[in-house]
Design a protein around this motif. Structure first.
Motif, mmCIF file in Angstrom:
data_model
loop_
_atom_site.group_PDB
_atom_site.id
_atom_site.type_symbol
_atom_site.label_atom_id
_atom_site.label_comp_id
_atom_site.label_asym_id
_atom_site.label_seq_id
_atom_site.Cartn_x
_atom_site.Cartn_y
_atom_site.Cartn_z
ATOM 1 N N ALA A 42 -23.206 -16.304 35.603
ATOM 2 C CA ALA A 42 -24.222 -15.434 36.210
ATOM 3 C C ALA A 42 -24.517 -14.240 35.309
ATOM 4 C CB ALA A 42 -23.744 -14.933 37.570
ATOM 5 N N ALA A 43 -25.774 -13.828 35.332
ATOM 6 C CA ALA A 43 -26.155 -12.600 34.638
ATOM 7 C C ALA A 43 -25.523 -11.420 35.360
ATOM 8 C CB ALA A 43 -27.670 -12.460 34.620
ATOM 9 N N MET A 44 -25.054 -10.448 34.595
ATOM 10 C CA MET A 44 -24.480 -9.229 35.150
ATOM 11 C C MET A 44 -25.446 -8.090 34.843
ATOM 12 S SD MET A 44 -21.443 -9.972 36.519
ATOM 13 C CE MET A 44 -22.013 -11.559 37.109
ATOM 14 N N TYR A 45 -25.879 -7.392 35.871
ATOM 15 C CA TYR A 45 -26.897 -6.359 35.722
ATOM 16 C C TYR A 45 -26.281 -4.964 35.715
ATOM 17 C CZ TYR A 45 -30.041 -10.203 36.600
ATOM 18 O OH TYR A 45 -30.709 -11.396 36.499
ATOM 19 N N ALA A 46 -26.595 -4.190 34.707
ATOM 20 C CA ALA A 46 -26.054 -2.844 34.553
ATOM 21 C C ALA A 46 -26.546 -1.900 35.645
ATOM 22 C CB ALA A 46 -26.401 -2.285 33.174
ATOM 23 N N VAL B 287 -18.572 -5.309 30.509
ATOM 24 C CA VAL B 287 -19.636 -5.751 31.417
ATOM 25 C C VAL B 287 -20.047 -4.509 32.218
ATOM 26 C CG1 VAL B 287 -20.342 -7.428 33.154
ATOM 27 C CG2 VAL B 287 -18.516 -8.016 31.526
ATOM 28 N N LYS B 288 -21.128 -3.870 31.777
ATOM 29 C CA LYS B 288 -21.563 -2.603 32.364
ATOM 30 C C LYS B 288 -22.045 -2.804 33.802
ATOM 31 C CE LYS B 288 -23.231 -1.201 27.874
ATOM 32 N NZ LYS B 288 -24.312 -1.898 27.211
ATOM 33 N N GLN B 289 -21.720 -1.823 34.644
ATOM 34 C CA GLN B 289 -22.126 -1.794 36.049
ATOM 35 C C GLN B 289 -22.740 -0.426 36.331
ATOM 36 O OE1 GLN B 289 -20.791 -4.855 37.831
ATOM 37 N NE2 GLN B 289 -20.621 -5.189 35.643
ATOM 38 N N SER B 290 -23.440 -0.296 37.435
ATOM 39 C CA SER B 290 -24.006 1.011 37.760
ATOM 40 C C SER B 290 -22.914 2.035 38.082
ATOM 41 C CB SER B 290 -24.975 0.897 38.944
ATOM 42 O OG SER B 290 -24.279 0.518 40.122
ATOM 43 N N ASN B 291 -21.733 1.558 38.469
ATOM 44 C CA ASN B 291 -20.643 2.458 38.840
ATOM 45 C C ASN B 291 -19.393 2.248 37.984
ATOM 46 O OD1 ASN B 291 -20.083 -0.036 40.008
ATOM 47 N ND2 ASN B 291 -19.277 0.835 41.908
ATOM 48 N N GLY B 292 -19.581 1.750 36.757
ATOM 49 C CA GLY B 292 -18.436 1.589 35.871
ATOM 50 C C GLY B 292 -18.573 0.394 34.961
ATOM 51 N N VAL B 293 -17.446 -0.264 34.735
ATOM 52 C CA VAL B 293 -17.404 -1.404 33.815
ATOM 53 C C VAL B 293 -16.369 -2.407 34.298
ATOM 54 C CG1 VAL B 293 -15.729 -0.251 32.288
ATOM 55 C CG2 VAL B 293 -17.182 -2.070 31.378
ATOM 56 N N ILE B 294 -16.651 -3.680 34.044
ATOM 57 C CA ILE B 294 -15.692 -4.750 34.324
ATOM 58 C C ILE B 294 -15.243 -5.329 32.989
ATOM 59 C CG2 ILE B 294 -15.430 -7.113 35.206
ATOM 60 C CD1 ILE B 294 -17.359 -6.410 37.440
ATOM 61 N N HIS B 295 -13.935 -5.599 32.907
ATOM 62 C CA HIS B 295 -13.360 -6.365 31.804
ATOM 63 C C HIS B 295 -12.699 -7.576 32.470
ATOM 64 C CE1 HIS B 295 -14.007 -2.999 29.089
ATOM 65 N NE2 HIS B 295 -13.342 -2.209 29.920
ATOM 66 N N VAL B 296 -13.129 -8.776 32.126
ATOM 67 C CA VAL B 296 -12.556 -9.992 32.697
ATOM 68 C C VAL B 296 -11.208 -10.242 32.030
ATOM 69 C CG1 VAL B 296 -12.877 -12.478 33.016
ATOM 70 C CG2 VAL B 296 -14.855 -10.931 33.159
ATOM 71 N N ILE B 297 -10.188 -10.584 32.853
ATOM 72 C CA ILE B 297 -8.844 -10.860 32.313
ATOM 73 C C ILE B 297 -8.360 -12.231 32.776
ATOM 74 C CG2 ILE B 297 -8.214 -8.426 32.019
ATOM 75 C CD1 ILE B 297 -6.594 -8.624 34.642
ATOM 76 N N ASN C 59 -25.618 -7.204 28.625
ATOM 77 C CA ASN C 59 -24.365 -7.580 29.262
ATOM 78 C C ASN C 59 -24.057 -9.049 29.037
ATOM 79 O OD1 ASN C 59 -23.169 -5.350 30.390
ATOM 80 N ND2 ASN C 59 -24.039 -5.632 32.419
ATOM 81 N N PRO C 60 -22.765 -9.379 28.868
ATOM 82 C CA PRO C 60 -22.410 -10.798 28.775
ATOM 83 C C PRO C 60 -22.564 -11.485 30.133
ATOM 84 C CG PRO C 60 -20.446 -9.405 28.716
ATOM 85 C CD PRO C 60 -21.636 -8.490 28.718
ATOM 86 N N MET C 61 -22.759 -12.802 30.097
ATOM 87 C CA MET C 61 -22.757 -13.596 31.323
ATOM 88 C C MET C 61 -21.300 -13.684 31.796
ATOM 89 S SD MET C 61 -25.896 -14.993 31.909
ATOM 90 C CE MET C 61 -25.756 -16.642 32.584
#
Length: 167
Positions: free
Chosen positions: A14-18, A149-159, A8-10
């Motif tokens: 902060a580190a982002m944990y999948a 940015v993978k998450q346990s319940n989906g994904v984040i895309h920073v905008i 995952n990208p920072m």
């Protein structure tokens, strides 16, 4: 844990944990303190911590700062909770959509793909070179600056902009 974050990208330093959910990761991003405050004010913490899946287009603090002066402060007031909730949920899709899938849908649809959000807004996704752009119902455009940015319940895309519902 470090191995889980390695893919995952920072975000926001902060580190982002999948293996953590959207809320657990977002609270650690220095670039998303306004978004986190807004999610708390709107009462959406439990929703975004639930199993999902969700795709969240997450505006940065700088994106919120580009809104008209006083807008964020006004939206955070309890009497504006419904409008704040509408705006925030216009950044959430009830699916786990990685950028390659979004790019594929854009290509399949001839260059623009309608993205229905859980807030009832429809965003228009397009490609600008290698960058996914999203246009809201008011014609405002946001660029995805950090994708997948993978998450346990989906994904984040920073905008880089706040997307708004039609007035």
């Amino acid at each position: 844990m470090a191995a889980v974050a390695a893919d995952n990208p920072m975000v926001g330093g902060a580190a982002m944990y999948a293996d953590k959910n959207i809320v657990e990761n977002a609270v650690n991003s220095a670039d998303h303190t306004t978004l986190v405050a807004a999610v708390k004010a709107a009462g959406l913490v439990d929703t975004l911590a639930s199993p999902g899946p969700f795709t969240v287009f997450a505006p940065t603090n700088e994106a919120f700062a580009m809104l008209k002066a006083g807008t964020v402060e006004t939206l955070l007031k309890p009497e504006n909770k419904d409008l704040l909730t509408k705006i925030l949920t216009c950044h959430v899709v009830a699916a786990d959509a990685m950028s390659d899938a979004i790019a594929g849908m854009i290509a399949d649809d001839g260059g623009a793909h309608d993205v229905p959000t859980v807030g009832g807004c429809t965003l228009s996704a397009k490609m600008s070179g290698d960058t996914i752009t999203l246009t809201d119902e008011r014609g405002r455009t946001a660029n995805v600056t950090i994708a997948d940015v993978k998450q346990s319940n989906g994904v984040i895309h920073v905008i880089d902009a706040v997307l708004l519902p039609a007035e």
